[in-house]
Every structure is written in C-alpha cells, then in structure tokens.
Design a protein around this motif. Structure first.
Motif, PDB file in Angstrom:
ATOM      1  N   TYR A 106     -12.401   6.462   7.479  1.00  8.69           N
ATOM      2  CA  TYR A 106     -11.723   6.642   6.570  1.00  8.69           C
ATOM      3  C   TYR A 106     -11.489   5.624   5.831  1.00  8.69           C
ATOM      4  O   TYR A 106     -11.640   4.987   5.985  1.00  8.69           O
ATOM      5  N   LYS A 107     -10.923   5.885   4.426  1.00  7.20           N
ATOM      6  CA  LYS A 107     -11.410   4.956   4.039  1.00  7.20           C
ATOM      7  C   LYS A 107      -9.227   5.109   3.328  1.00  7.20           C
ATOM      8  O   LYS A 107      -8.481   5.814   2.705  1.00  7.20           O
ATOM      9  N   ALA A 108      -8.412   4.319   2.898  1.00  5.85           N
ATOM     10  CA  ALA A 108      -7.084   3.905   3.083  1.00  5.85           C
ATOM     11  C   ALA A 108      -7.333   4.321   1.102  1.00  5.85           C
ATOM     12  O   ALA A 108      -8.024   3.267   0.709  1.00  5.85           O
ATOM     13  N   LYS A 109      -5.885   4.837   0.678  1.00  7.40           N
ATOM     14  CA  LYS A 109      -5.807   4.290  -0.795  1.00  7.40           C
ATOM     15  C   LYS A 109      -5.438   2.981  -0.978  1.00  7.40           C
ATOM     16  O   LYS A 109      -4.376   2.716  -0.492  1.00  7.40           O
ATOM     17  N   THR A 110      -5.907   2.686  -2.274  1.00  5.40           N
ATOM     18  CA  THR A 110      -5.074   1.987  -3.345  1.00  5.40           C
ATOM     19  C   THR A 110      -4.151   1.781  -3.634  1.00  5.40           C
ATOM     20  O   THR A 110      -3.392   3.045  -3.671  1.00  5.40           O
ATOM     21  N   LEU A 111      -3.497   1.139  -3.655  1.00  3.99           N
ATOM     22  CA  LEU A 111      -1.411   0.650  -4.002  1.00  3.99           C
ATOM     23  C   LEU A 111      -1.819   1.566  -5.279  1.00  3.99           C
ATOM     24  O   LEU A 111      -1.028   2.539  -6.204  1.00  3.99           O
ATOM     25  N   GLY A 122      -3.518   0.777   3.707  1.00  5.26           N
ATOM     26  CA  GLY A 122      -2.730   1.574   2.567  1.00  5.26           C
ATOM     27  C   GLY A 122      -1.747   0.812   1.824  1.00  5.26           C
ATOM     28  O   GLY A 122      -1.593  -0.042   1.777  1.00  5.26           O
ATOM     29  N   PRO A 123      -1.063   2.382   0.888  1.00  5.83           N
ATOM     30  CA  PRO A 123      -0.896   1.433  -0.185  1.00  5.83           C
ATOM     31  C   PRO A 123       0.926   1.176  -0.062  1.00  5.83           C
ATOM     32  O   PRO A 123       1.741   2.026  -0.262  1.00  5.83           O
ATOM     33  N   ILE A 124       1.354   0.235   0.768  1.00  5.03           N
ATOM     34  CA  ILE A 124       2.323  -0.183   1.055  1.00  5.03           C
ATOM     35  C   ILE A 124       3.276  -0.950  -0.354  1.00  5.03           C
ATOM     36  O   ILE A 124       2.587  -2.118  -0.246  1.00  5.03           O
ATOM     37  N   HIS A 125       4.631  -0.540   0.012  1.00  5.95           N
ATOM     38  CA  HIS A 125       5.021  -1.804  -1.387  1.00  5.95           C
ATOM     39  C   HIS A 125       6.579  -1.587  -0.920  1.00  5.95           C
ATOM     40  O   HIS A 125       7.619  -0.482  -0.261  1.00  5.95           O
ATOM     41  N   PRO A 126       7.720  -2.084  -1.303  1.00  5.78           N
ATOM     42  CA  PRO A 126       8.757  -2.201  -0.951  1.00  5.78           C
ATOM     43  C   PRO A 126       9.506  -1.793  -2.299  1.00  5.78           C
ATOM     44  O   PRO A 126      10.743  -0.821  -1.527  1.00  5.78           O
ATOM     45  N   ARG A 143      12.152  10.689  -1.279  1.00 10.28           N
ATOM     46  CA  ARG A 143      12.044   9.302  -1.119  1.00 10.28           C
ATOM     47  C   ARG A 143      10.444   9.779  -1.209  1.00 10.28           C
ATOM     48  O   ARG A 143      10.121  10.690  -1.305  1.00 10.28           O
ATOM     49  N   ILE A 144       9.668   8.570  -2.091  1.00  7.91           N
ATOM     50  CA  ILE A 144       9.118   8.786  -2.304  1.00  7.91           C
ATOM     51  C   ILE A 144       8.197   7.288  -1.473  1.00  7.91           C
ATOM     52  O   ILE A 144       8.938   6.270  -1.742  1.00  7.91           O
ATOM     53  N   GLY A 145       7.120   6.980  -0.371  1.00 11.74           N
ATOM     54  CA  GLY A 145       7.048   6.244   0.114  1.00 11.74           C
ATOM     55  C   GLY A 145       8.076   6.209   1.865  1.00 11.74           C
ATOM     56  O   GLY A 145       9.136   6.059   1.686  1.00 11.74           O
ATOM     57  N   LEU A 146       6.888   5.592   2.569  1.00 18.92           N
ATOM     58  CA  LEU A 146       7.890   5.486   3.813  1.00 18.92           C
ATOM     59  C   LEU A 146       8.937   4.170   4.007  1.00 18.92           C
ATOM     60  O   LEU A 146       8.619   3.021   2.738  1.00 18.92           O
ATOM     61  N   GLN A 147      10.283   4.262   4.049  1.00 19.42           N
ATOM     62  CA  GLN A 147      10.596   3.398   4.401  1.00 19.42           C
ATOM     63  C   GLN A 147      10.610   1.577   5.126  1.00 19.42           C
ATOM     64  O   GLN A 147      10.138   1.908   6.196  1.00 19.42           O
ATOM     65  N   ASN A 148      11.381   1.343   4.508  1.00 26.05           N
ATOM     66  CA  ASN A 148      10.111  -0.572   5.525  1.00 26.05           C
ATOM     67  C   ASN A 148      11.332  -0.494   6.674  1.00 26.05           C
ATOM     68  O   ASN A 148      12.964  -0.063   6.175  1.00 26.05           O
ATOM     69  N   THR A 149      10.691  -0.651   7.679  1.00 24.83           N
ATOM     70  CA  THR A 149      11.881  -1.718   8.319  1.00 24.83           C
ATOM     71  C   THR A 149      11.093  -2.974   8.946  1.00 24.83           C
ATOM     72  O   THR A 149      10.269  -3.496   7.953  1.00 24.83           O
ATOM     73  N   ASP A 150      11.817  -4.079   9.373  1.00 25.52           N
ATOM     74  CA  ASP A 150      11.480  -4.650   9.701  1.00 25.52           C
ATOM     75  C   ASP A 150      10.639  -4.748  10.853  1.00 25.52           C
ATOM     76  O   ASP A 150       9.282  -6.032   9.982  1.00 25.52           O
TER      77      ASP A 150
END
Length: 348
Positions: free
Chosen positions: A211-216, A257-261, A239-246
């Motif tokens: 598996y290859k994760a998407k770039t941001l 994966g493409p994580i960004h706050p 919503r677009i993108g997983l909600q941030n938690t601690d």
C-alpha cells in the motif's frame, strides 16, 4: 451569515462494529476504548449544554465512533432514552447517529423514529465491491443502496461518508464512488482521505510495500475535484479530512497519509485558486484586485498567502490587493469583472 448549529458529540468507540476494517483503529481515532455508561452520557450532555449560549438556533446530540445500530438493542435504546430526555426538556432538538449500511432495517428505523432521531450517517467508504472486500468492510455496495433508500423513505436525513485513497482504490474509483453517492441523493456527505493509523492492518500493508499512502499534495488535488462534484450536485460537504484529536498526529498515531490540521482549508484554497486561474488563464495583466465576500476571501488569498504567491509568480505581478466586499469580483487593469462562482464551478 448562517447561524451556527450546535452538536453534542457522544463517542461510542467500536461499539457495534463486527470487525476492524484494514484502516481502522477506533481507540486511536476517538481516544476512547471503554463502553460508555448511560449516566456518563447524561453528564456529558449536561456539561456541553451548559457551555453553549442560551439562545441557539438548533442543537443535536450525535452518537459517533461505532456502528450505533449494531450495538446491543437494549443498550442502544438506553442511550437513545437519555438523549430523548433532553429533547423532552426543550434543550435539544434532535438526535443524529452514524452506523453501517448493513445494520439498517425497518425494525431499527422504527425504533430510531420513535426516539426522535433525525439524521443517519452511513459509513460507505467505497461503492466498488472489490475495494470494500479488500478493506474488510463486511458489506457490499448494494447494502448501501438498500439502506439509503430505506432511510430516505422513512423521512430521515441521509448522510454518506466516503474515503479516498483506500487500499486497492484508484482516483478513478474514488470519482466513481462520489458519483454513486450523488445518485443516492444524500442530504450531505463527508470526505475522508485515508490515513495509515498505527496498529492497523493497513500499517502492515504499508510496511510490506503493498500500500502506498497519498501525498498531501495529491490528496488536496483529488479531494478538491471530488468536492467540486458535490458542489455541482448541490450536496453539502460537511467535512473534508479526519477531525484532529490529541492522538491523531503525524509521527505518533498516524504513520503515513495526508494529515493536516486544516485539510479542508487547503482543499478550499485549491478550488479558489482554480477559479482565478479559469478567469485569468492566458491573459496578460498588469494589476489585479480581488474583492470577495468575507466567508471566502481567505480562500482566494490562500493559506500562508499561497494563492497570492502563486498568482504573482504565474502572471508576473508585483502585487495583488484583496478587499472584503458584498459581491465577488475582480478589478483587472482597472476594469471590473464579476465572479459568477456557480457558472465557473460548472466549467471546472
């Protein structure tokens, strides 16, 4: 300006789920691992209501995190009973919940209707059967079609959640899923780019090179085009993108994966950059003023002035001025040009 609706989130992590999908670790996503006591739910609701303004337009209690209609029936009814108490007292307007497509039937919907549930969200993820199987979803696309029709027939609001960049999924597959969700006449959708979370089967697939994760950058571009499909269909994307938690942080529990706050903001920035490119493409200009309504002006500027820098470099401008206005328009070399967003979106 649209008045804000208030959501009281109650997380029921992994409750009702028959298995872990390859991408899922509900403990990491919700930062909870234990079942929720009904009295604790009551306390949580009371605490959140006390923090809300007394005058508010609409308030919902939302059960998130697991497959709500798949949990033990008595427990589900107990949770709904607690929520309904607050509806009876006039402190809350309705209930919403998320669940699996294969956990929807007439008996369940009759119960939900009796307890004043208004909105049901289905975790669809993909409308391609081979991708659903590869990701161990445990249901097929026909289950989504049947459940969606039942939900609409019973008069509930229908929310559909899709994931992009899943294991075995291509960009074309994701576009196909978006089209099928539009066909189902969802009242709203959520778009979640796939993140590789620690201690999941997907992490093992990543490590094995399967598996290859998407770039941001790719995820922003692809999400923007999917978002645009829903805009054209007049289906709200809430919503677009997983909600941030601690715990959902890159390098800690998200390993790739493409994580960004502010992922959604980046998608909106890209969309409005494309709007300006559509208007300005192949033109020689010397000066540019962008006048826009307050709710979208920042998207024209871009995060960290990214769109401003992009346009200045591409069109060789020494500066671009931005001003808040009641209407959206450009002043190009002293001449005013209206921005008809609806028409431009149709052309993008």
């Amino acid at each position: 300006m649209t008045k804000r609706n208030y959501i009281i989130p109650i997380f029921v992590p992994h409750m009702g789920c028959p298995n872990d999908c390859v991408f899922c670790n509900q403990v990491k996503i919700t930062n909870q691992k234990d079942s929720v006591d009904a009295d604790k739910i009551r306390e949580d609701i009371e605490d959140q209501i006390n923090n809300f303004p007394r005058q508010r337009p609409y308030t919902q209690i939302a059960f998130y995190g697991g497959s709500f209609t798949g949990i033990d029936r008595d427990v589900m009814i107990k949770y709904l009973s607690v929520a309904k108490e607050f509806i009876g007292k006039g402190q809350v307007n309705s209930i919403r919940l998320s669940t699996r497509p294969d956990y929807i039937n007439r008996e369940t919907l009759n119960i939900l209707k009796a307890y004043e549930v208004e909105t049901i969200e289905l975790g669809v993820q993909s409308m391609k059967d081979d991708i659903l199987a590869a990701n161990l979803r445990g249901h097929d696309s026909e289950s989504v079609v049947i459940a969606s029709k039942l939900i609409k027939d019973y008069g509930f609001k229908l929310g559909l959640q899709m994931m992009t960049g899943l294991y075995k999924s291509s960009y074309e597959d994701d576009l196909y899923t978006a089209d099928r969700l539009i066909d189902l006449k969802a009242d709203f959708v959520r778009i979640y780019p796939t993140l590789v979370i620690k201690d999941t089967a997907l992490e093992n697939l990543l490590k094995a090179g399967l598996y290859k994760a998407k770039t941001l950058e790719d995820a922003i571009d692809e999400s923007m085009h999917i978002y645009l499909k829903f805009i054209k269909a007049k289906i709200p994307v809430i919503r677009i993108g997983l909600q941030n938690t601690d715990t959902i942080k890159e390098g800690e529990d998200v390993v790739a994966g493409p994580i960004h706050p502010a992922f959604r903001n980046l998608v909106e920035d890209r969309l409005y950059r494309d709007v300006l490119d559509y208007i300005l493409e192949s033109r020689q200009i010397e000066s540019l003023e962008i006048h826009a309504k307050s709710d979208i002006l920042n998207y024209f500027v871009g995060s960290k002035k990214s769109n401003k820098i992009y346009l200045m470099e591409k069109y060789k401008l020494s500066n671009i001025s931005y001003k808040m206005a009641d209407k959206n328009y450009l002043v190009i070399d002293g001449c005013r040009e209206e921005i008809d967003l609806e028409e431009i979106f149709k052309s993008l």
